[in-house]
Design an enzyme around this catalytic site. Structure first.
Site, PDB file in Angstrom:
ATOM      1  N   SER A   1       1.410  26.816  12.854  1.00  0.00           N
ATOM      2  CA  SER A   1       2.108  28.024  13.196  1.00  0.00           C
ATOM      3  C   SER A   1       3.189  28.066  13.930  1.00  0.00           C
ATOM      4  O   SER A   1       3.184  27.319  15.135  1.00  0.00           O
ATOM      5  CB  SER A   1       1.098  29.297  14.055  1.00  0.00           C
ATOM      6  OG  SER A   1       1.841  30.028  14.703  1.00  0.00           O
TER       7      SER A   1
ATOM      8  N   HIS B   1       2.630  28.381   8.571  1.00  0.00           N
ATOM      9  CA  HIS B   1       2.105  29.705   8.914  1.00  0.00           C
ATOM     10  C   HIS B   1       2.889  30.411   9.681  1.00  0.00           C
ATOM     11  O   HIS B   1       3.615  30.155  10.856  1.00  0.00           O
ATOM     12  CB  HIS B   1       0.932  29.576   9.733  1.00  0.00           C
ATOM     13  CG  HIS B   1       0.080  30.590  10.301  1.00  0.00           C
ATOM     14  ND1 HIS B   1      -0.915  31.246   9.241  1.00  0.00           N
ATOM     15  CD2 HIS B   1      -0.025  31.444  11.233  1.00  0.00           C
ATOM     16  CE1 HIS B   1      -1.456  32.395   9.971  1.00  0.00           C
ATOM     17  NE2 HIS B   1      -0.909  32.530  10.969  1.00  0.00           N
TER      18      HIS B   1
ATOM     19  N   ASP C   1       3.443  33.881  12.091  1.00  0.00           N
ATOM     20  CA  ASP C   1       3.054  35.067  12.715  1.00  0.00           C
ATOM     21  C   ASP C   1       3.905  36.131  12.895  1.00  0.00           C
ATOM     22  O   ASP C   1       4.925  36.246  13.574  1.00  0.00           O
ATOM     23  CB  ASP C   1       2.448  34.465  14.084  1.00  0.00           C
ATOM     24  CG  ASP C   1       1.251  33.772  13.844  1.00  0.00           C
ATOM     25  OD1 ASP C   1       0.245  34.198  13.156  1.00  0.00           O
ATOM     26  OD2 ASP C   1       1.194  32.584  14.106  1.00  0.00           O
TER      27      ASP C   1
ATOM     28  N   MET D   1       4.560  40.097  14.156  1.00  0.00           N
ATOM     29  CA  MET D   1       3.946  41.069  15.127  1.00  0.00           C
ATOM     30  C   MET D   1       4.954  41.926  15.274  1.00  0.00           C
ATOM     31  O   MET D   1       6.231  41.753  15.518  1.00  0.00           O
ATOM     32  CB  MET D   1       3.565  40.609  16.338  1.00  0.00           C
ATOM     33  CG  MET D   1       2.548  39.189  16.147  1.00  0.00           C
ATOM     34  SD  MET D   1       1.879  38.688  17.795  1.00  0.00           S
ATOM     35  CE  MET D   1       1.494  37.039  17.015  1.00  0.00           C
TER      36      MET D   1
ATOM     37  N   HIS E   1       1.373  35.914   7.946  1.00  0.00           N
ATOM     38  CA  HIS E   1       0.209  36.449   8.736  1.00  0.00           C
ATOM     39  C   HIS E   1       0.736  37.601   9.187  1.00  0.00           C
ATOM     40  O   HIS E   1       1.617  37.799  10.313  1.00  0.00           O
ATOM     41  CB  HIS E   1      -0.388  35.617   9.771  1.00  0.00           C
ATOM     42  CG  HIS E   1      -1.584  36.377  10.387  1.00  0.00           C
ATOM     43  ND1 HIS E   1      -1.998  35.576  11.584  1.00  0.00           N
ATOM     44  CD2 HIS E   1      -2.159  37.551  10.368  1.00  0.00           C
ATOM     45  CE1 HIS E   1      -2.925  36.525  11.910  1.00  0.00           C
ATOM     46  NE2 HIS E   1      -2.920  37.513  11.331  1.00  0.00           N
TER      47      HIS E   1
ATOM     48  N   MET F   1       0.889  40.956  11.280  1.00  0.00           N
ATOM     49  CA  MET F   1      -0.008  41.661  12.412  1.00  0.00           C
ATOM     50  C   MET F   1       0.807  42.696  12.669  1.00  0.00           C
ATOM     51  O   MET F   1       1.597  43.097  13.665  1.00  0.00           O
ATOM     52  CB  MET F   1      -0.233  40.877  13.598  1.00  0.00           C
ATOM     53  CG  MET F   1      -1.310  39.822  13.424  1.00  0.00           C
ATOM     54  SD  MET F   1      -1.208  38.570  14.306  1.00  0.00           S
ATOM     55  CE  MET F   1       0.064  37.330  13.802  1.00  0.00           C
TER      56      MET F   1
ATOM     57  N   MET G   1      -9.768  35.403  12.522  1.00  0.00           N
ATOM     58  CA  MET G   1      -9.011  35.040  13.965  1.00  0.00           C
ATOM     59  C   MET G   1     -10.165  34.858  14.926  1.00  0.00           C
ATOM     60  O   MET G   1     -11.285  35.317  14.906  1.00  0.00           O
ATOM     61  CB  MET G   1      -8.523  36.619  14.316  1.00  0.00           C
ATOM     62  CG  MET G   1      -7.373  37.097  13.505  1.00  0.00           C
ATOM     63  SD  MET G   1      -6.039  35.943  13.427  1.00  0.00           S
ATOM     64  CE  MET G   1      -5.620  36.015  15.168  1.00  0.00           C
TER      65      MET G   1
ATOM     66  N   ASP H   1      -8.006  30.957  12.501  1.00  0.00           N
ATOM     67  CA  ASP H   1      -6.655  31.152  13.158  1.00  0.00           C
ATOM     68  C   ASP H   1      -6.881  31.458  14.776  1.00  0.00           C
ATOM     69  O   ASP H   1      -7.461  32.345  14.747  1.00  0.00           O
ATOM     70  CB  ASP H   1      -5.732  32.149  12.813  1.00  0.00           C
ATOM     71  CG  ASP H   1      -4.435  32.654  13.089  1.00  0.00           C
ATOM     72  OD1 ASP H   1      -4.097  31.647  14.103  1.00  0.00           O
ATOM     73  OD2 ASP H   1      -3.677  33.179  12.777  1.00  0.00           O
TER      74      ASP H   1
ATOM     75  N   GLY I   1      -6.668  28.956  18.826  1.00  0.00           N
ATOM     76  CA  GLY I   1      -7.536  28.205  19.693  1.00  0.00           C
ATOM     77  C   GLY I   1      -8.255  26.818  19.010  1.00  0.00           C
ATOM     78  O   GLY I   1      -9.095  26.259  19.482  1.00  0.00           O
TER      79      GLY I   1
HETATM   80  C1  DX5 Z   1      -2.285  34.768  17.148  1.00  0.00           C
HETATM   81  C2  DX5 Z   1      -1.619  34.001  15.964  1.00  0.00           C
HETATM   82  C3  DX5 Z   1      -2.005  32.532  15.480  1.00  0.00           C
HETATM   83  C4  DX5 Z   1      -1.434  31.670  16.823  1.00  0.00           C
HETATM   84  C5  DX5 Z   1      -2.247  30.465  16.769  1.00  0.00           C
HETATM   85  O1  DX5 Z   1      -2.002  36.077  17.051  1.00  0.00           O
HETATM   86  O2  DX5 Z   1      -2.060  34.545  14.694  1.00  0.00           O
HETATM   87  O3  DX5 Z   1      -1.336  32.033  14.654  1.00  0.00           O
HETATM   88  O4  DX5 Z   1       0.005  31.333  16.577  1.00  0.00           O
HETATM   89  O5  DX5 Z   1      -2.114  29.499  18.057  1.00  0.00           O
HETATM   90  P1  DX5 Z   1      -2.801  28.686  18.643  1.00  0.00           P
HETATM   91  O6  DX5 Z   1      -3.250  27.553  17.515  1.00  0.00           O
HETATM   92  O7  DX5 Z   1      -2.078  27.813  19.713  1.00  0.00           O
HETATM   93  O8  DX5 Z   1      -4.065  29.301  19.115  1.00  0.00           O
HETATM   94 ZN    ZN Z   2      -1.572  33.694  12.561  1.00  0.00          ZN
END
Ligand code: DX5
Ligand code: ZN
Length: 224
Positions: free
Chosen positions: A7, A32, A34, A36, A65, A67, A136, A174, A176
């Site tokens: 990501s 990936h 993200d 938002m 992705h 959001m 998630m 996705d 942690g």
């Molecule tokens: C969180 C995102 C993830 C995030 C993952 O809202 O959807 O894709 O970037 O980051 P890590 O792998 O550090 O948890």
């Molecule tokens: Zn993501």
């Protein structure tokens, strides 16, 4: 086969192209992105404009992705910018089935995303229509959060649901995810691992990606 989707939320945007090239060479399968909007998720990130630049930086499929609220408003823009996979959250659209068709008409693979507190039932009726389900394992918003352990049990139940509905959907996880839990998440059913901080916050992202892949492949040899 396990695949890694780094990501770019954790990447150094001063040298985004270079960072993408590094993970591509090291064995990433997707990039990936993200997205938002400050409404659906408590952060503002990137839009189609950045996806256009990512498109120029890699041959890998771009995994967008979304959001964001009302994702239909932006599906065509992301597809035009070069996204190959687009995933949406069921809470963000009134007519999920219509949004799924929209993404497919735009020429992209379709994913649906479940937040940690969103039950599997939300996607039961459409699971046979999608290419992947993104689970998630943190709440949307930020990289670097801690993996929520109940995601493992949910993933096993998702795997059962996919089988029961004769769906071809793949499972992406996705949040942690890192070398410490990659084997476990793969053993529970994950086929695509998103990794932000585990890759890009490492001193050597290429080595971090290879380590993650090795850890994940070890999980593939275990039967859960
Ligand atoms: C969180 C995102 C993830 C995030 C993952 O809202 O959807 O894709 O970037 O980051 P890590 O792998 O550090 O948890
Ligand atoms: Zn993501």
């Amino acid at each position: 086969m396990v695949e890694i989707a780094p990501s770019i939320l954790s990447a150094d945007f001063r040298r985004l192209g270079e960072q993408i090239a590094t993970v591509e060479r090291a064995g990433a399968s997707y990039i990936h992105v993200d997205v938002m909007d400050g409404h659906f998720a408590p952060n503002l990130t990137v839009g189609p404009f950045i996806v256009e630049w990512v498109r120029k930086a890699t041959k890998l499929p771009i995994d967008a992705h979304l959001m964001i609220e009302n994702p239909d408003n932006f599906v065509d823009a992301f597809a035009r910018a070069g996204a190959n996979l687009i995933s949406v959250h069921p809470e963000a659209t009134y007519h999920l089935d219509r949004t799924i068709s929209h993404i497919r008409q735009a020429g992209c693979q379709v994913g649906v995303v479940l937040n940690p507190a969103t039950p599997l039932a939300m996607i039961e009726e459409v699971i046979a229509e999608v290419d992947y389900v993104l689970l998630m394992s943190v709440n949307p918003g930020f990289s670097g959060q801690k993996f929520i352990p109940s995601s493992l049990d949910k993933m096993r139940r998702l795997r059962d649901l996919i089988r029961m509905k004769f769906s071809q959907a793949r499972i992406e996880i996705d949040g942690g995810v890192g070398p410490h839990n990659a084997a476990e998440v793969v053993a529970a059913g994950a086929e695509i691992l998103v990794a932000g901080s585990a890759v890009f916050s490492a001193e050597d992202p290429a080595e971090a990606l290879k380590e993650l892949l090795r850890a994940a492949e070890a999980g593939g040899r275990v039967t859960a």
